[in-house]
Motif scaffolding. Structure first.
Motif, PDB file in Angstrom:
ATOM      1  N   LEU A 191      -8.208   9.048 -10.806  1.00 57.53           N
ATOM      2  CA  LEU A 191      -7.613   9.226  -9.551  1.00 57.53           C
ATOM      3  C   LEU A 191      -7.254  10.836  -9.651  1.00 57.53           C
ATOM      4  CD1 LEU A 191      -5.176   6.327  -9.834  1.00 57.53           C
ATOM      5  CD2 LEU A 191      -6.251   6.824  -7.762  1.00 57.53           C
ATOM      6  N   ASN A 215      -9.985  12.993   0.823  1.00 57.23           N
ATOM      7  CA  ASN A 215     -10.872  12.302   0.505  1.00 57.23           C
ATOM      8  C   ASN A 215     -11.898  12.293   1.875  1.00 57.23           C
ATOM      9  OD1 ASN A 215     -12.893  11.044  -0.857  1.00 57.23           O
ATOM     10  ND2 ASN A 215     -12.135   9.099  -0.975  1.00 57.23           N
ATOM     11  N   THR A 239     -11.321   6.983   2.794  1.00 52.01           N
ATOM     12  CA  THR A 239     -11.569   5.841   1.969  1.00 52.01           C
ATOM     13  C   THR A 239     -10.659   6.168   0.711  1.00 52.01           C
ATOM     14  OG1 THR A 239     -13.347   6.939   1.011  1.00 52.01           O
ATOM     15  CG2 THR A 239     -13.759   5.343   2.743  1.00 52.01           C
ATOM     16  N   CYS A 240     -11.023   5.430  -0.619  1.00 47.61           N
ATOM     17  CA  CYS A 240     -10.181   5.528  -1.560  1.00 47.61           C
ATOM     18  C   CYS A 240     -10.337   7.240  -2.073  1.00 47.61           C
ATOM     19  CB  CYS A 240     -10.864   4.584  -2.745  1.00 47.61           C
ATOM     20  SG  CYS A 240     -12.480   4.945  -3.243  1.00 47.61           S
ATOM     21  N   PRO A 241      -9.592   7.201  -3.207  1.00 48.10           N
ATOM     22  CA  PRO A 241      -8.922   6.373  -4.099  1.00 48.10           C
ATOM     23  C   PRO A 241      -7.165   6.035  -3.425  1.00 48.10           C
ATOM     24  CG  PRO A 241      -8.837   8.573  -5.206  1.00 48.10           C
ATOM     25  CD  PRO A 241      -9.806   8.619  -3.745  1.00 48.10           C
ATOM     26  N   ALA A 242      -6.847   5.044  -4.090  1.00 44.89           N
ATOM     27  CA  ALA A 242      -5.666   4.342  -3.281  1.00 44.89           C
ATOM     28  C   ALA A 242      -4.693   3.945  -4.224  1.00 44.89           C
ATOM     29  CB  ALA A 242      -5.998   3.614  -2.194  1.00 44.89           C
ATOM     30  N   GLN A 260      -7.103   1.897  -6.788  1.00 43.66           N
ATOM     31  CA  GLN A 260      -8.623   1.801  -6.343  1.00 43.66           C
ATOM     32  C   GLN A 260      -9.113   3.244  -6.465  1.00 43.66           C
ATOM     33  OE1 GLN A 260      -8.806   1.145  -2.229  1.00 43.66           O
ATOM     34  NE2 GLN A 260     -11.263   1.114  -2.186  1.00 43.66           N
ATOM     35  N   GLY A 261     -10.480   3.640  -7.125  1.00 49.45           N
ATOM     36  CA  GLY A 261     -10.843   4.923  -7.304  1.00 49.45           C
ATOM     37  C   GLY A 261     -12.167   4.735  -7.841  1.00 49.45           C
ATOM     38  N   LYS A 300      -3.227   6.908   0.165  1.00 43.98           N
ATOM     39  CA  LYS A 300      -4.562   7.072  -0.710  1.00 43.98           C
ATOM     40  C   LYS A 300      -4.834   8.658  -0.370  1.00 43.98           C
ATOM     41  CE  LYS A 300      -6.448   5.579   3.927  1.00 43.98           C
ATOM     42  NZ  LYS A 300      -7.343   4.724   4.390  1.00 43.98           N
ATOM     43  N   ASP A 301      -5.783   9.115  -1.205  1.00 46.81           N
ATOM     44  CA  ASP A 301      -6.185  10.571  -1.196  1.00 46.81           C
ATOM     45  C   ASP A 301      -6.327  11.270   0.268  1.00 46.81           C
ATOM     46  OD1 ASP A 301      -6.984  13.257  -1.711  1.00 46.81           O
ATOM     47  OD2 ASP A 301      -8.497  12.439  -3.142  1.00 46.81           O
ATOM     48  N   PHE A 322       0.858  -1.311  -0.164  1.00 47.48           N
ATOM     49  CA  PHE A 322      -0.062  -0.019   0.004  1.00 47.48           C
ATOM     50  C   PHE A 322       0.966   1.210  -0.055  1.00 47.48           C
ATOM     51  CE2 PHE A 322      -2.069   3.279   2.715  1.00 47.48           C
ATOM     52  CZ  PHE A 322      -2.925   3.305   2.092  1.00 47.48           C
TER      53      PHE A 322
END
Length: 78
Positions: free
Chosen positions: A60, A12, A16-19, A32-33, A8-9, A5
């Motif tokens: 993203l 946000n 949570t995502c994006p990541a 992930q987005g 991530k943002d 990993f």
């Protein structure tokens, strides 16, 4: 699979995502987005690079460039 990993943002809501992730064994990236569903945007993308049934487009934000860059520099697969 040794999935690392990268981040991530940070802006946000809900943390949570994006990541951004990277497989440390193969060097492959995983994003992930937000799934792009706008038909016009998908058509524009498909004009240059047709999408297979097993593919999707993920958005993203530009503010994640440092996280993406870090993932790119994380190591070269030999």
């Amino acid at each position: 699979m040794a999935l690392r990993f990268h981040g991530k943002d940070p802006n946000n809501p809900g943390n949570t995502c994006p990541a951004v992730f990277r497989d440390e064994e193969t060097g492959d990236f995983y994003f992930q987005g937000e799934t792009v569903i706008d038909p016009a945007l998908l058509a524009r993308i498909a004009a240059d690079s047709p999408l297979l049934d097993t593919e999707s487009v993920v958005k993203l934000p530009a503010r994640m460039v440092e996280i993406i860059t870090e993932a790119c520099r994380a190591g070269v697969v030999r």
